[in-house]
Design a protein around this motif. Structure first.
Motif, PDB file in Angstrom:
ATOM      1  N   ASP A  12     -63.090  49.538  40.894  1.00  0.00           N
ATOM      2  CA  ASP A  12     -62.272  50.786  41.128  1.00  0.00           C
ATOM      3  C   ASP A  12     -61.784  51.173  40.156  1.00  0.00           C
ATOM      4  O   ASP A  12     -60.638  51.072  39.618  1.00  0.00           O
ATOM      5  CB  ASP A  12     -61.099  50.679  42.338  1.00  0.00           C
ATOM      6  N   HIS A  13     -62.563  52.015  39.234  1.00  0.00           N
ATOM      7  CA  HIS A  13     -62.354  52.562  37.939  1.00  0.00           C
ATOM      8  C   HIS A  13     -62.725  54.059  37.747  1.00  0.00           C
ATOM      9  O   HIS A  13     -63.904  54.331  38.047  1.00  0.00           O
ATOM     10  CB  HIS A  13     -62.827  51.763  36.874  1.00  0.00           C
ATOM     11  N   PRO A  51     -69.990  49.627  36.089  1.00  0.00           N
ATOM     12  CA  PRO A  51     -69.680  48.700  34.971  1.00  0.00           C
ATOM     13  C   PRO A  51     -70.555  47.402  35.126  1.00  0.00           C
ATOM     14  O   PRO A  51     -71.222  46.990  36.227  1.00  0.00           O
ATOM     15  CB  PRO A  51     -68.272  48.250  35.883  1.00  0.00           C
ATOM     16  N   ALA A  52     -70.497  46.625  33.998  1.00  0.00           N
ATOM     17  CA  ALA A  52     -71.148  45.295  33.940  1.00  0.00           C
ATOM     18  C   ALA A  52     -70.565  44.415  33.141  1.00  0.00           C
ATOM     19  O   ALA A  52     -69.536  44.542  32.350  1.00  0.00           O
ATOM     20  CB  ALA A  52     -72.667  45.525  33.405  1.00  0.00           C
ATOM     21  N   THR A  53     -71.136  42.963  33.134  1.00  0.00           N
ATOM     22  CA  THR A  53     -70.441  42.010  32.322  1.00  0.00           C
ATOM     23  C   THR A  53     -71.400  42.033  31.044  1.00  0.00           C
ATOM     24  O   THR A  53     -72.249  42.696  31.156  1.00  0.00           O
ATOM     25  CB  THR A  53     -70.851  40.620  32.845  1.00  0.00           C
ATOM     26  N   THR A  54     -70.929  41.332  30.027  1.00  0.00           N
ATOM     27  CA  THR A  54     -71.581  41.215  28.975  1.00  0.00           C
ATOM     28  C   THR A  54     -72.978  40.686  29.102  1.00  0.00           C
ATOM     29  O   THR A  54     -74.055  41.144  28.464  1.00  0.00           O
ATOM     30  CB  THR A  54     -70.727  40.074  27.856  1.00  0.00           C
ATOM     31  N   SER A  55     -73.113  39.692  29.985  1.00  0.00           N
ATOM     32  CA  SER A  55     -74.637  39.163  30.219  1.00  0.00           C
ATOM     33  C   SER A  55     -75.417  40.145  30.881  1.00  0.00           C
ATOM     34  O   SER A  55     -76.398  40.386  30.388  1.00  0.00           O
ATOM     35  CB  SER A  55     -74.446  37.831  30.665  1.00  0.00           C
ATOM     36  N   ASP A  56     -74.947  40.919  31.820  1.00  0.00           N
ATOM     37  CA  ASP A  56     -75.662  41.956  32.291  1.00  0.00           C
ATOM     38  C   ASP A  56     -75.950  43.179  31.429  1.00  0.00           C
ATOM     39  O   ASP A  56     -77.310  43.523  31.552  1.00  0.00           O
ATOM     40  CB  ASP A  56     -74.859  42.566  33.478  1.00  0.00           C
ATOM     41  N   ILE A  57     -75.218  43.125  30.472  1.00  0.00           N
ATOM     42  CA  ILE A  57     -75.465  44.316  29.555  1.00  0.00           C
ATOM     43  C   ILE A  57     -76.634  43.799  28.629  1.00  0.00           C
ATOM     44  O   ILE A  57     -77.546  44.530  28.514  1.00  0.00           O
ATOM     45  CB  ILE A  57     -74.222  44.593  28.643  1.00  0.00           C
ATOM     46  N   ALA A  58     -76.411  42.639  28.231  1.00  0.00           N
ATOM     47  CA  ALA A  58     -77.474  42.065  27.203  1.00  0.00           C
ATOM     48  C   ALA A  58     -78.812  42.073  27.811  1.00  0.00           C
ATOM     49  O   ALA A  58     -79.679  42.521  27.117  1.00  0.00           O
ATOM     50  CB  ALA A  58     -76.821  40.822  26.919  1.00  0.00           C
ATOM     51  N   GLU A  59     -78.895  41.798  29.116  1.00  0.00           N
ATOM     52  CA  GLU A  59     -79.995  41.556  29.891  1.00  0.00           C
ATOM     53  C   GLU A  59     -80.817  42.953  29.883  1.00  0.00           C
ATOM     54  O   GLU A  59     -81.923  43.327  29.731  1.00  0.00           O
ATOM     55  CB  GLU A  59     -79.877  40.959  31.041  1.00  0.00           C
ATOM     56  N   ALA A  60     -79.595  44.122  30.351  1.00  0.00           N
ATOM     57  CA  ALA A  60     -80.282  45.421  30.491  1.00  0.00           C
ATOM     58  C   ALA A  60     -80.896  46.020  29.285  1.00  0.00           C
ATOM     59  O   ALA A  60     -81.984  46.795  29.515  1.00  0.00           O
ATOM     60  CB  ALA A  60     -79.140  46.227  31.171  1.00  0.00           C
ATOM     61  N   ILE A  61     -80.358  45.634  28.055  1.00  0.00           N
ATOM     62  CA  ILE A  61     -80.700  46.291  26.925  1.00  0.00           C
ATOM     63  C   ILE A  61     -81.571  45.390  26.095  1.00  0.00           C
ATOM     64  O   ILE A  61     -81.913  45.839  24.804  1.00  0.00           O
ATOM     65  CB  ILE A  61     -79.615  46.804  26.244  1.00  0.00           C
ATOM     66  N   VAL A  81     -64.767  51.981  25.658  1.00  0.00           N
ATOM     67  CA  VAL A  81     -65.352  51.147  26.651  1.00  0.00           C
ATOM     68  C   VAL A  81     -63.986  50.155  26.819  1.00  0.00           C
ATOM     69  O   VAL A  81     -63.005  50.112  26.158  1.00  0.00           O
ATOM     70  CB  VAL A  81     -66.214  50.143  26.293  1.00  0.00           C
ATOM     71  N   GLU A  82     -63.723  49.838  28.170  1.00  0.00           N
ATOM     72  CA  GLU A  82     -62.698  48.763  28.395  1.00  0.00           C
ATOM     73  C   GLU A  82     -62.711  47.813  29.432  1.00  0.00           C
ATOM     74  O   GLU A  82     -63.913  48.180  30.379  1.00  0.00           O
ATOM     75  CB  GLU A  82     -61.436  49.931  28.875  1.00  0.00           C
ATOM     76  N   ALA A  83     -62.123  46.847  29.361  1.00  0.00           N
ATOM     77  CA  ALA A  83     -62.128  45.646  30.443  1.00  0.00           C
ATOM     78  C   ALA A  83     -61.609  46.363  31.547  1.00  0.00           C
ATOM     79  O   ALA A  83     -60.604  46.747  31.593  1.00  0.00           O
ATOM     80  CB  ALA A  83     -61.493  44.701  29.912  1.00  0.00           C
ATOM     81  N   THR A  96     -65.723  38.876  32.133  1.00  0.00           N
ATOM     82  CA  THR A  96     -65.034  40.277  31.892  1.00  0.00           C
ATOM     83  C   THR A  96     -66.237  41.372  32.408  1.00  0.00           C
ATOM     84  O   THR A  96     -67.229  41.363  31.838  1.00  0.00           O
ATOM     85  CB  THR A  96     -64.680  40.436  30.545  1.00  0.00           C
ATOM     86  N   VAL A  97     -65.612  42.294  33.045  1.00  0.00           N
ATOM     87  CA  VAL A  97     -66.234  43.162  33.568  1.00  0.00           C
ATOM     88  C   VAL A  97     -65.888  44.751  32.497  1.00  0.00           C
ATOM     89  O   VAL A  97     -64.584  45.047  32.579  1.00  0.00           O
ATOM     90  CB  VAL A  97     -66.158  43.739  35.127  1.00  0.00           C
TER      91      VAL A  97
END
Length: 111
Positions: A12-13, A51-61, A81-83, A96-97
């Protein structure tokens, strides 16, 4: 295999509506240098969706986790960007998301 840790709880952000960055002779800003990177731009585009985690972001890009962490650090320092939450991997490792801090970035160049 069931786990005791919640994996992807709803986040919820709500990002701020707008951030203004004024670039002039007296004010130094790292925002331009931070967002000039293609990787940073890809991260911002990815987080614009959800929102995404570091690993999700790395995979996406299609980059390394280390590279994603590097750019996320600078994007957080620039307040773009913020946690926003913590998720857990299936093995119980905290992740961290991240989410966008702002919906719109306005950069003004002044003389």
């Amino acid at each position: 295999m069931p786990t005791a840790f919640p994996y992807h709880t709803p986040v919820d952000h709500t990002p701020r509506k707008q951030t203004n960055v004024i670039v002039d002779d007296e004010t130094q800003t790292d925002v331009l240098q931070t967002v000039s990177s293609e990787t940073a731009q890809q991260i911002l585009a990815t987080l614009d969706e959800d929102p995404a985690t570091t690993s999700d972001i790395a995979e996406a890009i299609d980059t390394s986790i280390q590279n994603a962490k590097y750019h996320l650090k600078h994007l957080c320092e620039a307040d773009l960007v913020e946690a926003v939450d913590t998720w857990y991997s299936k093995r119980g490792v905290e992740m961290t998301v991240y989410a966008l801090s702002v919906e719109e970035l306005v950069i003004q160049l002044k003389q």
